[in-house]
Design a protein around this motif. Sequence first.
Motif, PDB file in Angstrom:
ATOM      1  N   LEU A 130       0.838  -1.209   0.000  1.00  0.00           N
ATOM      2  CA  LEU A 130       0.000   0.000   0.000  1.00  0.00           C
ATOM      3  C   LEU A 130       0.869   1.254   0.000  1.00  0.00           C
ATOM      4  CD1 LEU A 130      -2.701  -1.051   2.635  1.00  0.00           C
ATOM      5  CD2 LEU A 130      -3.016  -0.831   0.153  1.00  0.00           C
ATOM      6  N   SER A 131       0.465   2.241  -0.772  1.00  0.00           N
ATOM      7  CA  SER A 131       1.205   3.502  -0.835  1.00  0.00           C
ATOM      8  C   SER A 131       0.677   4.517   0.181  1.00  0.00           C
ATOM      9  CB  SER A 131       1.121   4.087  -2.248  1.00  0.00           C
ATOM     10  OG  SER A 131      -0.222   4.213  -2.643  1.00  0.00           O
ATOM     11  N   THR A 132      -0.331   4.098   0.936  1.00  0.00           N
ATOM     12  CA  THR A 132      -0.925   4.978   1.942  1.00  0.00           C
ATOM     13  C   THR A 132      -1.646   4.105   2.960  1.00  0.00           C
ATOM     14  OG1 THR A 132      -2.448   6.824   2.267  1.00  0.00           O
ATOM     15  CG2 THR A 132      -3.062   5.208   0.618  1.00  0.00           C
ATOM     16  N   ASP A 133      -1.950   4.675   4.107  1.00  0.00           N
ATOM     17  CA  ASP A 133      -2.809   3.959   5.049  1.00  0.00           C
ATOM     18  C   ASP A 133      -4.220   3.896   4.471  1.00  0.00           C
ATOM     19  OD1 ASP A 133      -0.686   3.792   6.797  1.00  0.00           O
ATOM     20  OD2 ASP A 133      -1.376   5.442   8.077  1.00  0.00           O
ATOM     21  N   LEU A 134      -4.883   2.794   4.689  1.00  0.00           N
ATOM     22  CA  LEU A 134      -6.304   2.686   4.339  1.00  0.00           C
ATOM     23  C   LEU A 134      -7.083   2.556   5.636  1.00  0.00           C
ATOM     24  CD1 LEU A 134      -6.332   0.188   1.302  1.00  0.00           C
ATOM     25  CD2 LEU A 134      -6.329   2.700   1.274  1.00  0.00           C
ATOM     26  N   LYS A 135      -7.818   3.631   5.951  1.00  0.00           N
ATOM     27  CA  LYS A 135      -8.597   3.638   7.195  1.00  0.00           C
ATOM     28  C   LYS A 135     -10.075   3.565   6.862  1.00  0.00           C
ATOM     29  CE  LYS A 135      -5.360   6.438   9.917  1.00  0.00           C
ATOM     30  NZ  LYS A 135      -4.538   7.105   8.898  1.00  0.00           N
ATOM     31  N   SER A 136     -10.815   3.022   7.798  1.00  0.00           N
ATOM     32  CA  SER A 136     -12.260   2.911   7.602  1.00  0.00           C
ATOM     33  C   SER A 136     -12.853   4.262   7.219  1.00  0.00           C
ATOM     34  CB  SER A 136     -12.906   2.398   8.891  1.00  0.00           C
ATOM     35  OG  SER A 136     -14.300   2.287   8.712  1.00  0.00           O
ATOM     36  N   GLY A 137     -13.634   4.272   6.154  1.00  0.00           N
ATOM     37  CA  GLY A 137     -14.260   5.501   5.694  1.00  0.00           C
ATOM     38  C   GLY A 137     -13.508   6.180   4.560  1.00  0.00           C
ATOM     39  N   ASP A 138     -12.211   5.808   4.387  1.00  0.00           N
ATOM     40  CA  ASP A 138     -11.455   6.331   3.245  1.00  0.00           C
ATOM     41  C   ASP A 138     -12.031   5.755   1.952  1.00  0.00           C
ATOM     42  OD1 ASP A 138      -9.749   7.542   5.030  1.00  0.00           O
ATOM     43  OD2 ASP A 138      -8.085   6.136   4.739  1.00  0.00           O
ATOM     44  N   SER A 139     -11.717   6.398   0.856  1.00  0.00           N
ATOM     45  CA  SER A 139     -12.027   5.791  -0.429  1.00  0.00           C
ATOM     46  C   SER A 139     -10.894   6.078  -1.401  1.00  0.00           C
ATOM     47  CB  SER A 139     -13.353   6.310  -0.983  1.00  0.00           C
ATOM     48  OG  SER A 139     -13.293   7.698  -1.164  1.00  0.00           O
ATOM     49  N   PHE A 140     -10.774   5.232  -2.403  1.00  0.00           N
ATOM     50  CA  PHE A 140      -9.701   5.398  -3.390  1.00  0.00           C
ATOM     51  C   PHE A 140     -10.176   4.801  -4.713  1.00  0.00           C
ATOM     52  CE2 PHE A 140      -9.103   1.323  -1.325  1.00  0.00           C
ATOM     53  CZ  PHE A 140      -8.860   0.466  -2.392  1.00  0.00           C
ATOM     54  N   PRO A 141      -9.644   5.316  -5.831  1.00  0.00           N
ATOM     55  CA  PRO A 141     -10.083   4.821  -7.138  1.00  0.00           C
ATOM     56  C   PRO A 141      -9.199   3.687  -7.665  1.00  0.00           C
ATOM     57  CG  PRO A 141      -8.757   6.780  -7.435  1.00  0.00           C
ATOM     58  CD  PRO A 141      -8.785   6.499  -5.945  1.00  0.00           C
ATOM     59  N   LEU A 142      -9.818   2.772  -8.363  1.00  0.00           N
ATOM     60  CA  LEU A 142      -9.094   1.784  -9.161  1.00  0.00           C
ATOM     61  C   LEU A 142      -9.716   1.781 -10.550  1.00  0.00           C
ATOM     62  CD1 LEU A 142      -8.844  -1.270  -6.709  1.00  0.00           C
ATOM     63  CD2 LEU A 142      -7.020   0.356  -7.287  1.00  0.00           C
ATOM     64  N   THR A 143      -8.917   1.439 -11.533  1.00  0.00           N
ATOM     65  CA  THR A 143      -9.440   1.260 -12.889  1.00  0.00           C
ATOM     66  C   THR A 143      -9.454  -0.225 -13.219  1.00  0.00           C
ATOM     67  OG1 THR A 143      -8.596   3.413 -13.581  1.00  0.00           O
ATOM     68  CG2 THR A 143      -9.123   1.839 -15.322  1.00  0.00           C
ATOM     69  N   LEU A 144     -10.653  -0.720 -13.494  1.00  0.00           N
ATOM     70  CA  LEU A 144     -10.825  -2.121 -13.847  1.00  0.00           C
ATOM     71  C   LEU A 144     -10.881  -2.215 -15.365  1.00  0.00           C
ATOM     72  CD1 LEU A 144     -11.734  -1.920 -10.883  1.00  0.00           C
ATOM     73  CD2 LEU A 144     -13.565  -3.516 -11.413  1.00  0.00           C
ATOM     74  N   THR A 145     -10.053  -3.054 -15.946  1.00  0.00           N
ATOM     75  CA  THR A 145     -10.064  -3.188 -17.404  1.00  0.00           C
ATOM     76  C   THR A 145     -10.623  -4.551 -17.806  1.00  0.00           C
ATOM     77  OG1 THR A 145      -8.208  -1.677 -17.661  1.00  0.00           O
ATOM     78  CG2 THR A 145      -8.671  -3.149 -19.505  1.00  0.00           C
ATOM     79  N   PHE A 146     -11.705  -4.487 -18.584  1.00  0.00           N
ATOM     80  CA  PHE A 146     -12.365  -5.702 -19.071  1.00  0.00           C
ATOM     81  C   PHE A 146     -11.991  -5.952 -20.530  1.00  0.00           C
ATOM     82  CE2 PHE A 146     -14.845  -4.377 -15.474  1.00  0.00           C
ATOM     83  CZ  PHE A 146     -15.331  -5.550 -14.912  1.00  0.00           C
ATOM     84  N   ALA A 147     -11.997  -7.217 -20.904  1.00  0.00           N
ATOM     85  CA  ALA A 147     -11.609  -7.592 -22.267  1.00  0.00           C
ATOM     86  C   ALA A 147     -12.523  -6.942 -23.295  1.00  0.00           C
ATOM     87  CB  ALA A 147     -11.641  -9.115 -22.425  1.00  0.00           C
TER      88      ALA A 147
END
Length: 159
Positions: A130-147
């Motif tokens: 992890l590049s940061t702490d993940l605490k309850s209530g935090d949010s972060f983006p991910l990009t999901l790539t589908f075929a």
Amino acid sequence: MRTLSIIVLTLFLTACGGMQHTGQMGMAVATPDLAVTPVSQSNGIAIRDPWARQGTNGDNSAAYLVISNASTSDTLLSVTGDVATAIELHTVVNENGMMQMIPAEGGVPVAANGMQVLKPGSYHIMLIGLSTDLKSGDSFPLTLTFANVGPIDVMFEVR
Ligand SMILES: [Cu+2]
């Protein structure tokens, strides 16, 4: 790549909340409610209930979600984001009675007009370093790539 997988597998034993969680695979898992409005969708693929485990900077975590598909079969091929040094798709297999995480070769399939649930003890998104702490209530983006439908951006909530 092989070497990385071995290193990573070692790390996984302490990640994903620990494999003792898989001993609870029989725990009641509510059927995903598809009446809930998706947080993201594209061309028939809809994403619901994206969440991730709490974690500390440098440690590992895992992220989960419900994918439904109102179109032809598709495959979640990869996940990218800034939240971790490496992000992999994993599955859990029973090897001689031991539950182990392994990379999901070829990605995570989503059947035509079907659903795929990434959850503890099953398919999951592995957040390695992890590049940061993940605490309850935090949010972060991910990009999901589908075929088929390509990339979909999803915000994950830390629980
Ligand atoms: Cu994993």
